[in-house]
Motif scaffolding. Structure first.
Motif, short mmCIF file in Angstrom:
data_model
loop_
_atom_site.label_atom_id
_atom_site.label_comp_id
_atom_site.label_asym_id
_atom_site.label_seq_id
_atom_site.Cartn_x
_atom_site.Cartn_y
_atom_site.Cartn_z
N THR A 1 27.11 28.11 6.78
CA THR A 1 28.30 28.63 6.10
C THR A 1 27.91 29.17 4.72
O THR A 1 28.38 30.24 4.31
CB THR A 1 29.37 27.52 5.96
N GLU B 1 17.01 28.96 9.91
CA GLU B 1 16.26 28.36 11.03
C GLU B 1 15.57 29.42 11.87
O GLU B 1 15.64 29.38 13.10
CB GLU B 1 17.19 27.56 11.92
N GLY C 1 26.91 22.46 6.38
CA GLY C 1 27.41 23.65 5.69
C GLY C 1 26.32 24.66 5.33
O GLY C 1 26.57 25.63 4.62
N HIS D 1 14.74 22.74 9.84
CA HIS D 1 14.88 21.35 10.29
C HIS D 1 13.52 20.66 10.25
O HIS D 1 13.41 19.51 10.65
CB HIS D 1 15.45 21.31 11.71
N PHE E 1 37.63 25.15 7.28
CA PHE E 1 38.01 25.79 8.54
C PHE E 1 39.23 25.08 9.12
O PHE E 1 39.37 23.87 8.99
CB PHE E 1 36.86 25.74 9.54
N ASN E 2 40.07 25.85 9.76
CA ASN E 2 41.29 25.32 10.40
C ASN E 2 42.10 24.40 9.50
O ASN E 2 42.40 23.25 9.88
CB ASN E 2 40.92 24.57 11.69
N ASN F 1 23.39 18.03 10.66
CA ASN F 1 24.17 19.01 11.42
C ASN F 1 25.57 19.11 10.82
O ASN F 1 26.17 18.10 10.48
CB ASN F 1 24.29 18.59 12.89
N1 LIG Z 1 33.73 29.60 12.54
C1 LIG Z 1 33.99 28.29 12.41
N2 LIG Z 1 35.18 27.79 12.80
C2 LIG Z 1 35.47 26.48 12.66
N3 LIG Z 1 34.62 25.58 12.13
C3 LIG Z 1 33.42 26.01 11.74
C4 LIG Z 1 33.04 27.39 11.85
N4 LIG Z 1 31.77 27.54 11.37
C5 LIG Z 1 31.39 26.31 10.97
N5 LIG Z 1 32.37 25.40 11.18
C6 LIG Z 1 32.32 23.96 10.83
O1 LIG Z 1 31.96 23.87 9.45
C7 LIG Z 1 31.02 22.82 9.26
C8 LIG Z 1 29.74 23.39 8.68
O2 LIG Z 1 29.10 24.19 9.68
P1 LIG Z 1 27.71 24.94 9.46
O3 LIG Z 1 27.48 25.77 10.67
O4 LIG Z 1 27.73 25.62 8.15
O5 LIG Z 1 26.68 23.72 9.42
P2 LIG Z 1 25.08 23.73 9.42
O6 LIG Z 1 24.67 22.90 8.26
O7 LIG Z 1 24.58 25.10 9.53
O8 LIG Z 1 24.77 22.90 10.76
P3 LIG Z 1 23.56 23.01 11.81
O9 LIG Z 1 22.43 22.22 11.24
O10 LIG Z 1 24.11 22.35 13.03
O11 LIG Z 1 23.26 24.47 11.99
C9 LIG Z 1 30.85 22.14 10.60
O12 LIG Z 1 31.72 21.05 10.65
C10 LIG Z 1 31.25 23.20 11.58
O13 LIG Z 1 31.77 22.63 12.76
#
Ligand SMILES: Nc1ncnc2c1ncn2[C@@H]1O[C@H](COP(=O)(O)OP(=O)(O)OP(=O)(O)O)[C@@H](O)[C@H]1O
Ligand SMILES: [Mg+2]
Length: 264
Positions: A47, A174, A44, A207, A11-12, A41
């Motif tokens: 994602t 979740e 990914g 979790h 991302f970004n 947290n």
């Molecule tokens: N739309 C987005 N734009 C920018 N960064 C993003 C976006 N979606 C996720 N990220 C970043 O990508 C990374 C993975 O995020 P993701 O949501 O997949 O994590 P997760 O394992 O589901 O976490 P959590 O346990 O908090 O739900 C993190 O650093 C998050 O900040």
């Protein structure tokens, strides 16, 4: 059944906010595999779900369902093969519509165009039978607006809707996290029953470490966009929460940073 091949997502890119969400992730699921997904947290996990369901495209890599490369197929089209339940009980259902109207929408998914959204006596019978499988009395409230249901009832309904058309893959992100412990346990056991009964190939992010160990036949652990540990059927039986957290520390070199972690 489901193959994720070398999927990466950034991302970004090139900015100070650059985030590696997935890095060369690879995962193969056989028909009927029920895989629990844990991780810190930002590891990914969501994602990965978004890329499987087509909400977002990966920067690299492919997703295969039943040996078919679906990477270029839209989220809408993939929804005929993929059922999904989110954390937010508000996300999966339409609050101003009744239970049976919501079910009619789910029933229509993946069916030929032109199928009427109206509820006929035939479909009403199907809906009543399906609802009674949940065992929480929703079959007697089919005309009630979904907005009036409790969070647990909505998640149970979302689960039924997500599995109505017998999807090839079920993604649960979740889906019990917003519920109180008793309701979470109810939705968890409904999930276990439905997945087993329909033999659905399932990925479930949780979790709750105890739940991650107890449910499913496989477990994966994610950190910093990578799948850092896969525990298969034969080894999963012997897992404990202590062992799991120990493995995480050993592989990642840190304690699991998860603000919602439930040890069980
Ligand atoms: N739309 C987005 N734009 C920018 N960064 C993003 C976006 N979606 C996720 N990220 C970043 O990508 C990374 C993975 O995020 P993701 O949501 O997949 O994590 P997760 O394992 O589901 O976490 P959590 O346990 O908090 O739900 C993190 O650093 C998050 O900040
Ligand atoms: Mg997430």
């Amino acid at each position: 059944m489901l193959r994720i091949e070398a999927v990466s997502k950034l991302f970004n890119p090139g900015t100070v906010d650059e985030k590696i969400a997935l890095m060369n992730a690879k995962l193969h699921l056989k028909q009927g595999d029920f895989v629990t997904v844990i991780g810190s947290n930002g590891a990914g996990k969501s994602t990965l779900m978004n890329i499987i369901s087509g909400v977002m495209a990966p920067d690299a890599g492919e997703v295969y369902i039943d040996n078919k490369d679906v990477s270029q197929i839209s989220e809408y089209k993939r929804s005929q093969w993929i059922g999904r339940v989110f954390q937010d009980p508000m996300a999966g259902t339409a609050p101003r519509m009744t239970i049976e109207e919501n079910l009619a929408i789910a029933y229509k998914r993946g069916k030929t165009r032109g199928f009427s959204l109206g509820v006929t006596s035939r479909t009403r019978k199907i809906f009543r039978d399906e609802l009674s499988r949940l065992g929480i009395g929703l079959e007697n409230r089919m005309g009630a607006k979904v907005g009036m249901l409790s969070g647990g009832e909505r998640q149970a309904l979302s689960l039924l809707m997500a599995t109505f058309t017998r999807p090839q893959i079920l993604l649960l992100d979740e889906h019990t996290a917003a519920l109180d412990p008793a309701r979470a346990e109810l939705v968890t056991s409904l999930t276990d029953n439905i997945v087993k009964e329909l033999k659905l190939t399932t990925l479930m992010v949780t979790h709750n470490m105890e739940q991650a160990i107890r449910l499913g036949n496989r477990l994966i652990m994610m950190d910093k966009g990578q799948i850092i540990l896969q525990v298969n059927e034969d080894r999963k039986k012997y897992l404990t929460v202590e062992r799991l957290l120990g493995e995480f520390e050993q592989i990642s070199g840190k304690k699991m940073a998860d603000d919602r972690v439930v040890l069980g």
